[in-house]
Design a protein around this motif. Sequence first.
Motif, PDB file in Angstrom:
ATOM      1  N   GLY A  38       0.821  -1.198   0.000  1.00 54.79           N
ATOM      2  CA  GLY A  38       0.000   0.000   0.000  1.00 54.79           C
ATOM      3  C   GLY A  38       0.861   1.255   0.000  1.00 54.79           C
ATOM      4  O   GLY A  38       2.060   1.246   0.270  1.00 54.79           O
ATOM      5  N   GLN A  39       0.228   2.390  -0.317  1.00 58.20           N
ATOM      6  CA  GLN A  39       0.927   3.654  -0.390  1.00 58.20           C
ATOM      7  C   GLN A  39       0.584   4.514   0.820  1.00 58.20           C
ATOM      8  O   GLN A  39      -0.513   4.441   1.359  1.00 58.20           O
ATOM      9  N   ALA A  40       1.553   5.323   1.215  1.00 58.70           N
ATOM     10  CA  ALA A  40       1.342   6.251   2.324  1.00 58.70           C
ATOM     11  C   ALA A  40       1.804   7.634   1.898  1.00 58.70           C
ATOM     12  O   ALA A  40       2.901   7.798   1.352  1.00 58.70           O
ATOM     13  N   GLU A  41       0.939   8.597   2.125  1.00 60.39           N
ATOM     14  CA  GLU A  41       1.275   9.990   1.829  1.00 60.39           C
ATOM     15  C   GLU A  41       1.469  10.713   3.162  1.00 60.39           C
ATOM     16  O   GLU A  41       0.534  10.838   3.948  1.00 60.39           O
ATOM     17  N   LEU A  42       2.703  11.165   3.405  1.00 60.99           N
ATOM     18  CA  LEU A  42       3.071  11.737   4.692  1.00 60.99           C
ATOM     19  C   LEU A  42       3.291  13.234   4.555  1.00 60.99           C
ATOM     20  O   LEU A  42       4.017  13.685   3.654  1.00 60.99           O
ATOM     21  N   HIS A  43       2.682  13.974   5.444  1.00 61.61           N
ATOM     22  CA  HIS A  43       2.902  15.416   5.524  1.00 61.61           C
ATOM     23  C   HIS A  43       3.516  15.692   6.894  1.00 61.61           C
ATOM     24  O   HIS A  43       2.827  15.617   7.917  1.00 61.61           O
ATOM     25  N   LEU A  44       4.816  15.982   6.895  1.00 57.87           N
ATOM     26  CA  LEU A  44       5.566  16.072   8.140  1.00 57.87           C
ATOM     27  C   LEU A  44       5.794  17.520   8.548  1.00 57.87           C
ATOM     28  O   LEU A  44       6.075  18.389   7.702  1.00 57.87           O
ATOM     29  N   ARG A  45       5.710  17.730   9.860  1.00 60.04           N
ATOM     30  CA  ARG A  45       6.085  19.004  10.473  1.00 60.04           C
ATOM     31  C   ARG A  45       6.889  18.645  11.729  1.00 60.04           C
ATOM     32  O   ARG A  45       6.323  18.184  12.711  1.00 60.04           O
ATOM     33  N   VAL A  46       8.219  18.817  11.644  1.00 55.49           N
ATOM     34  CA  VAL A  46       9.102  18.340  12.704  1.00 55.49           C
ATOM     35  C   VAL A  46       9.942  19.503  13.215  1.00 55.49           C
ATOM     36  O   VAL A  46      10.543  20.249  12.419  1.00 55.49           O
ATOM     37  N   ALA A  47      10.000  19.648  14.525  1.00 52.67           N
ATOM     38  CA  ALA A  47      10.779  20.735  15.115  1.00 52.67           C
ATOM     39  C   ALA A  47      12.273  20.508  14.914  1.00 52.67           C
ATOM     40  O   ALA A  47      13.010  21.429  14.536  1.00 52.67           O
ATOM     41  N   LYS A  48      12.758  19.283  15.170  1.00 51.88           N
ATOM     42  CA  LYS A  48      14.178  18.975  15.015  1.00 51.88           C
ATOM     43  C   LYS A  48      14.340  17.627  14.327  1.00 51.88           C
ATOM     44  O   LYS A  48      13.652  16.668  14.669  1.00 51.88           O
ATOM     45  N   VAL A  49      15.284  17.586  13.368  1.00 49.99           N
ATOM     46  CA  VAL A  49      15.605  16.349  12.657  1.00 49.99           C
ATOM     47  C   VAL A  49      17.099  16.082  12.815  1.00 49.99           C
ATOM     48  O   VAL A  49      17.927  16.956  12.508  1.00 49.99           O
ATOM     49  N   TYR A  50      17.404  14.871  13.279  1.00 49.67           N
ATOM     50  CA  TYR A  50      18.800  14.468  13.451  1.00 49.67           C
ATOM     51  C   TYR A  50      19.107  13.313  12.504  1.00 49.67           C
ATOM     52  O   TYR A  50      18.300  12.406  12.340  1.00 49.67           O
ATOM     53  N   TYR A  51      20.282  13.385  11.876  1.00 54.07           N
ATOM     54  CA  TYR A  51      20.793  12.230  11.137  1.00 54.07           C
ATOM     55  C   TYR A  51      22.303  12.207  11.296  1.00 54.07           C
ATOM     56  O   TYR A  51      23.009  13.053  10.731  1.00 54.07           O
ATOM     57  N   LYS A  52      22.750  11.258  12.095  1.00 53.63           N
ATOM     58  CA  LYS A  52      24.162  11.202  12.459  1.00 53.63           C
ATOM     59  C   LYS A  52      24.557  12.556  13.038  1.00 53.63           C
ATOM     60  O   LYS A  52      24.034  12.964  14.070  1.00 53.63           O
ATOM     61  N   THR A  53      25.451  13.328  12.378  1.00 49.55           N
ATOM     62  CA  THR A  53      25.859  14.629  12.910  1.00 49.55           C
ATOM     63  C   THR A  53      25.040  15.783  12.330  1.00 49.55           C
ATOM     64  O   THR A  53      25.289  16.940  12.638  1.00 49.55           O
TER      65      THR A  53
END
Length: 848
Positions: free
Chosen positions: A568-583
Amino acid sequence: MPKWLKTTLKVAAALVGIIIILFIALAVYVNYNKQKVLTMITAELNKNLNGTLTIGSIDPTLFKGFPGVSVELKDVTMKDSRWAEHHHTLLSAKDFEVSVNASALMKGEVVINKVDIIDADIDLFTDSTGYSNTAIFKAKPKVEKDPKEKETSSSTQIKRFTLSKVNFKVDDRHAYKLFKFAINNVSGRMEYPNKGWNADIDLNTMVNSFSFNTKKGSFMKNKLLNGHFDVSYDYDSQVINVAPNKLSIGDDDFNIGAQFNLKAKETPFTINLKVNDILWTSAANLLAANITKSLKMFDLKKPIDVTCDLKGAFGAGGDPSIYVTAKVRDNTLRTQGGVIENCSFNGVFSNNYINGKGLSDENSVIKLYHFNGTYKDIPFTIDTALINNLNTPIATGVFRSRFPVTKLNPVIGDESLRFSKGIVDLKLAYKADIVNFKFTKPYVTGYVDIKNTDVTYLPRNLVFKNNSIALKFTDKDLYINNIRLQNGSSVVNMQGKVSNFLNLYYTNPEKILIVWQITSPEIHLGEFLGFLNSRGGGSSSGGGSSSSGKKVSGAKITHQLNTAFDKGQAELHLRVAKVYYKTFLATDATADILLADNAMKVRNVSLKSAGGSLNLSGLILQGPVNNFAVSTNVNHVNTSAFFASFNNFGLKDFTSNNLQGFLSARVDIKGGIKNTGDLVPKSIKGFAQVDFTEGALIKFAPIKSVGKFAFPFRDLDNITFGDLKARFDINGDKINIAPMQINSSVLNMDVEGVYSLSRGTNIALDIPLRNPKNDSKITDDAERQKKRMRGIVLHILATDGDDGKIKIKWNKNHKKTDGSDSDKKEDDSDKKVEEEQQSGGSTGDYNR
């Protein structure tokens, strides 16, 4: 003894003697004139028949019926006038005995002491047009009676009767009814009070057919009936009442009562049955085949209490009204969908669900009230469950339950989700088709709340802690509210919607689209790298569509659930205060993401990082290697922090430690990314357009290598420069540097060529020796541009060395300008430097 008594006795004895003499004389006369008497009786009886009555022989039985007159008739047959057309003989009796009260005959009354019918067939036949062989009996003409006229005779009365070895059949092809009984023995005694009669009857008969509608099948088929009846009849109401009494039907004992109305032309009836402790299958087998088939979709392990009310008419077409009740307590219910333990309910079957719509399968219903039980250790209740329209059955009800969420694990299988704690609270109103008496495609409305649960998404080995989920099903759509997921340090709050959910779930689960609104205070992308993995386990990748009419088994449900999750498909609408990826750290992140079958599309990504902002769109295709394509716009980010966040984009010689300034760029690249989140070597292709301001090169090895001999007195550890515009074309491990001008505080240079992450580096650098330190004071851009390359210019080539290090040497193939003194000076300078190098000077090298 008084004289009068003696005289009376003598007269009585004389009368008795005369009667005996007359009886003997009559018997002797009949015995010697059998054929004559038989002919007279037959002729007289045939006068009132539309057909023929034949009697093979007649014999008086002198003492068998004494003091009554008794005769035995042999080979009695009755045929209507149209027998040649249908061949149904109304009566065929081998032995027919009648005993008549002699004294009653003298009074003008017919009192039959006893009738015995032995070895006979009685066939009441009605053809498809409505004609019946009972038309053999002529209707009596209506004669108006004088009210003053007194009755001179009474109706015929029968005191006792027996039937042995009698086959009795009512075959009504006009009304599609068939009643067939193999009577072993029926005996009865009758009394005649003022307003009717009473009968005590003992019955022992086999039911071969009891069909009110031959299209639907027979009740009590091939069951032996054995019991006693108390029957009464009222002349005024013309109603026969059968008092409730014990009757054995097969191996089960029933209490049965009935009522038959002879006043109405169609003879309406009511039959009431009640039994305690009968097995469900035994009760179902007593009903017509169409009803039995419906009831056998269930089975109960323990006996139950059952009542059955039948209301109909013998002369009317169609089924009778059927109303069956069952009381079930602490039983085990087996259904096509599984076994329900600790089952209790009150059940009802009726073929008159809606008054006025007829008595038929289409208007039939099975109702289960106050249904309680456990399914795979999950407790539940259903206030009222209905299954109506047995031709195309539909099941409806309201399902309620509250239980630990871990009990879902054996239900949904081990391919999708595994719960480790939490509580489920649900209320679902369902509607399900039943095809071939197997539940399929239930549609539900209601809610499912799961609180404080830990769940593992097994195909990708993702663990979520302290989660809450609220599902709301409407007629068409699914709403997923108040979801809180926690995976490691990431906390996600979600609201979702799936349009046309249930229809797609059962037909095309791979077409399901769930729209999510997602907010989070912080997300660590590394904790979701499981989504880069291909599915684990042995889940099928098929389409998962289900054909109508097939049973939805547990395996089928799990398969569809897995298909819905993975395909199935998912349509995501994101609102994120902080995003971390490694450094890497980004704030105020927004994104629109579409997760499809083995693909992820990223659109409208916006975030702030390293003092600037970034806009991105892209695509990831999952597989053994996850292929991606990304288009990015970077606006005024701190270069050093930006490079450090992305691990220097795989560069080893040009890192965040070598850069200061602010970067704006447009990057369009595609390549591969591992399931660990690292880039696949040599997979990157695309370009980057860079605008670098307020920049500085800090201890950049290639420049320092040149500066060892070219600019020994300049500060090469901290080179500041103005706006830098460049384009880099990336092809695997090769980065093509378009012609680029670098204007710095230490030197100016023109750069062009290829930088390789392995081998193949070939970068041409044109470096004027003049010090550009004061060029920034020149306000005229044209003048400043003209002056930047004056004087001695070094033409250097950075290439691969044999030891894997970059070697710096003179570029003999550089382009030269004609007729310029400065060019001539530069050429002379180049030669001079080259001669010095050949005499022992080193251009230097550095590790890649």
